[in-house]
Design an enzyme around this catalytic site. Sequence first.
Site, mmCIF file in Angstrom:
data_model
loop_
_atom_site.group_PDB
_atom_site.id
_atom_site.type_symbol
_atom_site.label_atom_id
_atom_site.label_comp_id
_atom_site.label_asym_id
_atom_site.label_seq_id
_atom_site.Cartn_x
_atom_site.Cartn_y
_atom_site.Cartn_z
ATOM 1 N N ARG A 46 0.704 -1.308 0.278
ATOM 2 C CA ARG A 46 0.225 -0.173 -0.444
ATOM 3 C C ARG A 46 0.596 1.645 0.013
ATOM 4 O O ARG A 46 0.502 1.968 -0.051
ATOM 5 C CB ARG A 46 -1.148 -0.247 1.838
ATOM 6 C CG ARG A 46 -2.029 -0.982 1.124
ATOM 7 C CD ARG A 46 -3.058 -1.075 2.659
ATOM 8 N NE ARG A 46 -4.302 0.217 2.474
ATOM 9 C CZ ARG A 46 -4.705 0.397 2.205
ATOM 10 N NH1 ARG A 46 -5.871 -1.096 1.207
ATOM 11 N NH2 ARG A 46 -5.452 1.120 1.864
ATOM 12 N N VAL A 86 -5.255 -4.919 -2.652
ATOM 13 C CA VAL A 86 -5.340 -5.787 -3.033
ATOM 14 C C VAL A 86 -6.963 -6.338 -3.747
ATOM 15 O O VAL A 86 -6.948 -6.981 -3.931
ATOM 16 C CB VAL A 86 -4.892 -6.892 -1.683
ATOM 17 C CG1 VAL A 86 -3.293 -7.421 -1.817
ATOM 18 C CG2 VAL A 86 -5.608 -7.097 -0.906
ATOM 19 N N ASP A 177 7.778 -23.869 4.911
ATOM 20 C CA ASP A 177 7.591 -23.609 6.496
ATOM 21 C C ASP A 177 9.768 -23.630 6.453
ATOM 22 O O ASP A 177 10.028 -25.103 6.204
ATOM 23 C CB ASP A 177 7.099 -24.751 6.794
ATOM 24 C CG ASP A 177 7.239 -25.190 8.335
ATOM 25 O OD1 ASP A 177 8.635 -25.147 8.939
ATOM 26 O OD2 ASP A 177 6.666 -26.116 9.134
ATOM 27 N N HIS A 178 10.353 -22.597 6.613
ATOM 28 C CA HIS A 178 11.487 -22.497 6.751
ATOM 29 C C HIS A 178 11.810 -23.533 7.355
ATOM 30 O O HIS A 178 13.400 -23.749 7.414
ATOM 31 C CB HIS A 178 11.600 -20.818 7.158
ATOM 32 C CG HIS A 178 11.389 -20.671 8.950
ATOM 33 N ND1 HIS A 178 10.021 -20.303 9.270
ATOM 34 C CD2 HIS A 178 12.337 -20.687 9.781
ATOM 35 C CE1 HIS A 178 10.894 -19.903 10.316
ATOM 36 N NE2 HIS A 178 11.567 -20.329 11.316
ATOM 37 N N LYS A 182 16.102 -25.400 6.782
ATOM 38 C CA LYS A 182 17.087 -25.369 7.765
ATOM 39 C C LYS A 182 18.080 -26.283 6.890
ATOM 40 O O LYS A 182 17.588 -28.485 6.969
ATOM 41 C CB LYS A 182 17.387 -25.845 8.522
ATOM 42 C CG LYS A 182 16.458 -24.260 9.704
ATOM 43 C CD LYS A 182 16.269 -24.501 11.159
ATOM 44 C CE LYS A 182 15.772 -23.182 11.392
ATOM 45 N NZ LYS A 182 16.290 -22.138 11.145
ATOM 46 N N HIS A 240 6.321 -26.472 12.131
ATOM 47 C CA HIS A 240 7.085 -27.248 12.777
ATOM 48 C C HIS A 240 6.982 -28.253 13.280
ATOM 49 O O HIS A 240 8.090 -29.151 12.735
ATOM 50 C CB HIS A 240 7.519 -25.690 13.041
ATOM 51 C CG HIS A 240 7.972 -24.507 12.578
ATOM 52 N ND1 HIS A 240 7.981 -24.083 11.743
ATOM 53 C CD2 HIS A 240 8.100 -23.395 13.299
ATOM 54 C CE1 HIS A 240 7.628 -23.103 11.380
ATOM 55 N NE2 HIS A 240 8.092 -22.460 12.620
ATOM 56 N N LYS A 340 8.437 -19.619 24.719
ATOM 57 C CA LYS A 340 8.972 -18.569 24.466
ATOM 58 C C LYS A 340 9.527 -17.924 26.446
ATOM 59 O O LYS A 340 8.897 -19.201 27.373
ATOM 60 C CB LYS A 340 7.917 -17.450 24.283
ATOM 61 C CG LYS A 340 7.724 -18.155 23.006
ATOM 62 C CD LYS A 340 6.974 -16.241 22.319
ATOM 63 C CE LYS A 340 7.137 -16.072 20.943
ATOM 64 N NZ LYS A 340 8.319 -15.622 20.553
ATOM 65 N N LYS A 345 18.101 -20.367 23.751
ATOM 66 C CA LYS A 345 17.063 -20.987 22.266
ATOM 67 C C LYS A 345 18.138 -22.093 21.568
ATOM 68 O O LYS A 345 19.474 -22.181 21.918
ATOM 69 C CB LYS A 345 17.873 -19.618 21.253
ATOM 70 C CG LYS A 345 17.770 -19.787 20.170
ATOM 71 C CD LYS A 345 18.066 -18.897 19.342
ATOM 72 C CE LYS A 345 17.930 -19.060 17.260
ATOM 73 N NZ LYS A 345 16.209 -18.589 17.426
#
Length: 505
Positions: A46, A86, A177-178, A182, A240, A340, A345
């Site tokens: 936009r 859109v 799905d990233h 990996k 995931h 979280k 991590k």
Amino acid sequence: MKENKVLFTIFGATGDLAQRKLYPSLFRLYRTGSLVESFAVIGTARRPWSDETYREIVQETIAYLNPTEEEAQAFSSHFYYQAHDVNDTEHYDKLKDLADTLDAKYTLDGNRLYYLAMSPAFFGTIVSHLESQKMLTSDGYHRVIIEKPFGTDYETAAKLNEEITSVFAENEIYRIDHYLGKEMIQNISAIRFANNIFESMWNNRYIDNVQISIAENLGVEDRGGYYDKSGALKDMVQNHILQVLSLLVMEPPVAFSEQEIRAEKIKALEAVRVYTPEEVKENFIRGQYTAGRLADNQYLGYLEEPGVAEDSKTETFVAGKFTIDNFRWSGVPFYVRTGKRLTEKGTRINVVFKQVPVNLFKAEVGAECEQPALEPNVLTIYIQPTEGFSLSLNGKEVGPSFNMLPTQLAYRNSAEAIENTPEAYEKLLLDALKGDGTNFTHWKEVAQSWRIVDVIRQTWDQSEEGCETYPAGTMGPEAAFELLEKDGFKWIWHPDEWYRERNLL
């Protein structure tokens, strides 16, 4: 290397995903020669940007990759911007005109790849306009890449899928799905199927349990408003975790091809038991972080985070046990946890093997130095931030006694190898360019994942009980540990112990 001729059209080109992931990944493909001269990118959103503004932004997003000025200019010259609503049909007509012009200018042979980096609420509107305004060419291919979340439950996912498949065939739809891009996720198949020592033992005769952990040490940050409507179950487990589980559970494919791998993954997910509400209560727990301390850091609780409702029951942590109803895995629990504000991590898989039938090295009861129980053999696959794998064994301690000493055979990818490893989005974009959907999710996988997760979600929504709580910096609620203890197991990965021993937690 064969050049990929293609016109990318990115809906949501001014957004965070495009700037953090897509433009750097496209630049890496350009730098390695997968994209050379015959490509162009149309960015739409936009904001009333010009081509010059857009190109400056693109150059800023790739600055950390240290391109030369000439390289950055040459790459960004392939980018074009058009402000877009859109819902406005006329805007698609303008997009088509620009697309046709760029197709001729760069000799793209009609190859079109559309990336929908926007809210799923707009997916149906966009694809229907692509068809009605004749933006799908008959000369080359046309493919669409779709970001998660793919729906919010099975019903909405099915409706969304119906809208998209009315325009694109299943083999033209790339649900990204990233995690599947990996390096070590892709290495799961190599570890399993290229090593007889593991594949011959990859069953309930030798494996005691399997543990999948995806831990985040960050809180919701500035995503509180979005996350409060999603939660850990939908944000991580539905996609995931169940994708990783399917790779661990699936039978060996007849061939290492997209069609055969997808067929086995679908069968694997169909073997995951869809629980009754009573089984959900027995096998799944949810948690929410409260204020906590880790080392010198003090953290807010989830309910104090910006954008989060004061009385929110949204879970920031999920732990559970999946049951696989097939011959290979009958009786083997698959434990999962994600959350979280955990201690560290990290994403890792622990495959815990059964003990030897008799511990020959255990001293008789009453002996002066009774030998402790043997530690289990554990295959650990490290996904992130470190990449590699290890196998824990029991050996003899040096000295006159016959004490057992757990030891590890370990391999980690070097920092240099990790730095030079293609980023997940780079790999997945290249797969989409090649028409390889192996590392994307098929509709049948998405559908079954929602069937599995919907029962859990509905059971929690209908329960009067809220979330268990856990202090920020810990590895989750006590109930997550009790979940394994009642089966006679324990979590293999426990980074919080190091901090507890030093009074830092």
